[in-house]
Design a protein around this motif. Structure first.
Motif, short mmCIF file in Angstrom:
data_model
loop_
_atom_site.label_atom_id
_atom_site.label_comp_id
_atom_site.label_asym_id
_atom_site.label_seq_id
_atom_site.Cartn_x
_atom_site.Cartn_y
_atom_site.Cartn_z
N TYR A 1 0.84 -1.21 0.00
CA TYR A 1 0.00 0.00 0.00
C TYR A 1 0.87 1.26 0.00
N LEU A 2 1.91 1.25 0.83
CA LEU A 2 2.80 2.41 0.89
C LEU A 2 3.61 2.57 -0.40
N ILE A 3 4.04 1.45 -1.00
CA ILE A 3 4.75 1.53 -2.27
C ILE A 3 3.85 2.15 -3.33
N PHE A 4 2.60 1.70 -3.38
CA PHE A 4 1.67 2.25 -4.37
C PHE A 4 1.42 3.73 -4.12
N ASN A 5 1.29 4.11 -2.85
CA ASN A 5 1.07 5.53 -2.54
C ASN A 5 2.22 6.40 -3.02
N GLU A 6 3.46 5.90 -2.88
CA GLU A 6 4.61 6.65 -3.37
C GLU A 6 4.55 6.77 -4.88
N ALA B 1 -5.66 10.88 -16.58
CA ALA B 1 -6.48 12.10 -16.44
C ALA B 1 -6.03 12.98 -15.27
N ARG B 2 -5.03 12.54 -14.52
CA ARG B 2 -4.64 13.27 -13.31
C ARG B 2 -3.75 14.48 -13.60
N THR B 3 -3.18 14.54 -14.79
CA THR B 3 -2.39 15.71 -15.19
C THR B 3 -2.80 16.13 -16.60
N ASP B 4 -2.60 17.40 -16.92
CA ASP B 4 -2.93 17.88 -18.26
C ASP B 4 -1.71 17.80 -19.16
N GLY B 5 -1.82 18.35 -20.35
CA GLY B 5 -0.74 18.28 -21.32
C GLY B 5 0.54 18.96 -20.87
N ASP B 6 0.43 19.89 -19.93
CA ASP B 6 1.60 20.59 -19.41
C ASP B 6 2.10 19.99 -18.10
N GLY B 7 1.54 18.85 -17.70
CA GLY B 7 1.98 18.20 -16.48
C GLY B 7 1.39 18.77 -15.22
N ARG B 8 0.37 19.63 -15.35
CA ARG B 8 -0.27 20.21 -14.17
C ARG B 8 -1.30 19.25 -13.59
N LEU B 9 -1.42 19.26 -12.27
CA LEU B 9 -2.36 18.38 -11.58
C LEU B 9 -3.80 18.76 -11.92
N VAL B 10 -4.63 17.76 -12.20
CA VAL B 10 -6.05 17.96 -12.45
C VAL B 10 -6.81 17.24 -11.33
N SER C 1 6.95 11.48 -3.20
CA SER C 1 7.28 12.30 -2.04
C SER C 1 8.04 13.56 -2.42
N ARG C 2 8.72 13.51 -3.55
CA ARG C 2 9.49 14.68 -3.98
C ARG C 2 9.74 14.57 -5.49
N GLY C 3 10.21 15.66 -6.07
CA GLY C 3 10.54 15.63 -7.49
C GLY C 3 9.56 16.42 -8.34
N ASP C 4 9.79 16.40 -9.67
CA ASP C 4 8.98 17.22 -10.57
C ASP C 4 7.93 16.41 -11.31
N ARG C 5 7.67 15.16 -10.87
CA ARG C 5 6.57 14.36 -11.42
C ARG C 5 5.55 14.12 -10.33
N LEU C 6 4.26 14.14 -10.74
CA LEU C 6 3.22 13.93 -9.74
C LEU C 6 3.36 12.56 -9.10
N GLY C 7 3.55 11.54 -9.92
CA GLY C 7 3.69 10.19 -9.40
C GLY C 7 4.84 9.46 -10.06
N ARG C 8 5.04 8.23 -9.65
CA ARG C 8 6.10 7.40 -10.22
C ARG C 8 5.45 6.11 -10.71
N THR D 1 5.04 20.54 1.00
CA THR D 1 5.23 19.39 0.12
C THR D 1 6.48 19.56 -0.72
N ALA D 2 7.17 18.45 -0.96
CA ALA D 2 8.37 18.47 -1.81
C ALA D 2 8.06 18.01 -3.22
N ASN D 3 6.79 17.73 -3.51
CA ASN D 3 6.38 17.34 -4.86
C ASN D 3 6.07 18.61 -5.65
N VAL D 4 6.84 18.85 -6.70
CA VAL D 4 6.74 20.11 -7.44
C VAL D 4 5.37 20.27 -8.10
N VAL D 5 4.82 19.19 -8.65
CA VAL D 5 3.52 19.28 -9.32
C VAL D 5 2.43 19.64 -8.33
#
Length: 409
Positions: free
Chosen positions: A183-188, A240-249, A193-200, A391-395
């Motif tokens: 569950y925690l791996i999926f949540n990450e 659907a969670r991000t748009d074409g520019d990588g912004r969170l939806v 937790s950090r970086g310029d991508r919403l998820g991994r 938050t350390a997640n840039v998105v």
């Protein structure tokens, strides 16, 4: 060669390499160190030289050599044991094709370890999270988590744990710890937790792969099925969670035609298949919540009263800060923001959500959202900025700052 390709391959192969070394020699603690060094060597060589024809065999051989070095440096009291190990020939030929991930997963959840150490070790050895990412999942410092992982490996060695399946006596506890780790791996993977991508996506897919394997090994366990359903229903919304520019939806604004219909069907079928089993646990309830979202043709058609009721049930079996905050959001959508804010004030007073390291960022974001709905835009803007700073997640940070600016317009 794209770095993501090498990273994904190494993450996939790491449990297999560790399993091969532990099965052959034992010494989980030293084998894990040897595998980490083999992975580091591969991350440096493969992008330049190309991925070898048998990447798993390459990693096993490099890990074997490093394990030999580590064994040779052990204390004299273990010398005779080490000599027997060192007499083993170096592995040759193609690597075995078997997948050791589930056995390794349950080894990491050995009853000799504390539950927190079980999950930490699983995240590191099977999930491939770095020590920093594992620390974030627990809300502790990196040195604290490093010490926890070292302690877990040492305790496994002292207990004489072997690379074997769990017994009937310890099966439930080890599976429960494994589910928490997955569950925690999926949540990450869902929100990094950090970086310029919403998820991994690599982590999310690995969590799903391991949970599928665990479900195949234990098909009658409704909580395993529930966790797999939760992951599939959540992963279905990724595009659907991000748009074409990588912004969170946010969920309410997502284009639902971009949701993966195959994953939605599979997840919903799993929920339907296990919901009637008694004593629903946290994963089944969360999967049911995700299924209610999936069933709604639009955000406006969402059955928020049902979701609020499910979150109340979830809070009874899993009374954590994130669950309480999610119930606040559901109540606000079902019965109005004023009622949601009153519930948030009550929960914060009783459980100190705003002062807890794991929930303070989300508490501010939820409170800002409710205040924005109630028309207190200046207060909402301030809280959005505070949440963004935590938050350390840039998105996610950009999204929260954007909401704050919108409240100031």
């Amino acid at each position: 060669m794209p770095g993501d390709t090498v990273e994904h391959l190494l993450r996939t192969e790491a449990p297999q390499v560790l399993g091969a070394l532990v099965r052959r020699f034992g010494h989980f603690d030293l084998a894990e160190d040897a595998v980490q060094e083999a992975l580091l060597a591969a991350s440096r060589q493969w992008p330049a030289d190309g991925i070898p024809a048998d990447p798993r065999g390459w990693l096993i051989r490099v890990g074997y050599r490093r394990l030999v070095d580590l064994l040779r440096s052990e204390q004299a009291r273990r010398r005779r044991e080490h000599q027997a190990v060192l007499a083993e020939p170096e592995p040759a030929g193609p690597a075995p094709a078997s997948d050791d991930s589930v056995t390794l997963l349950l080894l990491c959840c050995h009853p000799a370890l504390k539950p927190t150490d079980q999950v930490a070790l699983t995240l590191r050895a099977v999930g491939g999270l770095s020590t920093s990412e594992t620390a974030h999942a627990y809300g502790v410092s990196e040195p604290t988590m490093s010490a926890r992982i070292t302690r877990a490996k040492r305790r496994l060695a002292e207990s004489g744990a072997r690379f074997t399946a769990p017994t009937a006596a310890d099966r439930d506890g080890r599976v429960a710890a494994a589910l928490q780790a997955l569950y925690l791996i999926f949540n990450e993977g869902y929100i990094a937790s950090r970086g310029d991508r919403l998820g991994r996506i690599d982590l999310a897919r690995e969590a799903i792969r391991l949970t599928r394997m665990l479900h195949a090994a234990e098909p009658a366990d409704p909580e395993i099925a529930g966790l797999l359903a939760l992951m599939l229903l959540t992963e279905a919304r990724r595009a659907a969670r991000t748009d074409g520019d990588g912004r969170l939806v946010p969920l309410a604004e997502q284009d639902r035609s971009r949701w993966d219909s195959g994953l939605l069907r599979e997840g919903t079928d799993l929920v339907d298949g296990v919901w009637g089993a008694p004593d629903a646990g946290p994963y089944r309830i969360q999967a049911a919540i995700a299924a209610v979202h999936a069933a709604a043709a639009s955000a406006e058609a969402t059955d928020w009263p049902q979701i609020a009721a499910l979150y109340l049930g979830l809070e009874h079996v899993n009374p954590t800060g994130p669950v309480r905050l999610s119930r606040v959001v559901a109540v606000a959508h079902a019965y109005g923001p004023a009622r949601g804010l009153a519930l948030l004030d009550d929960l914060d007073e009783r459980h100190r959500l705003s002062g807890d390291q794991l929930t303070s960022q989300r508490e501010r974001a939820v409170r800002a959202h409710l205040l924005e709905m109630l028309g207190d835009r200046p207060a909402a803007a301030r809280l959005y900025r505070e949440a963004a700073a935590l938050t350390a997640n840039v998105v996610e940070q950009r999204y929260l700052l954007g909401r704050g600016r919108r409240c100031q317009d």
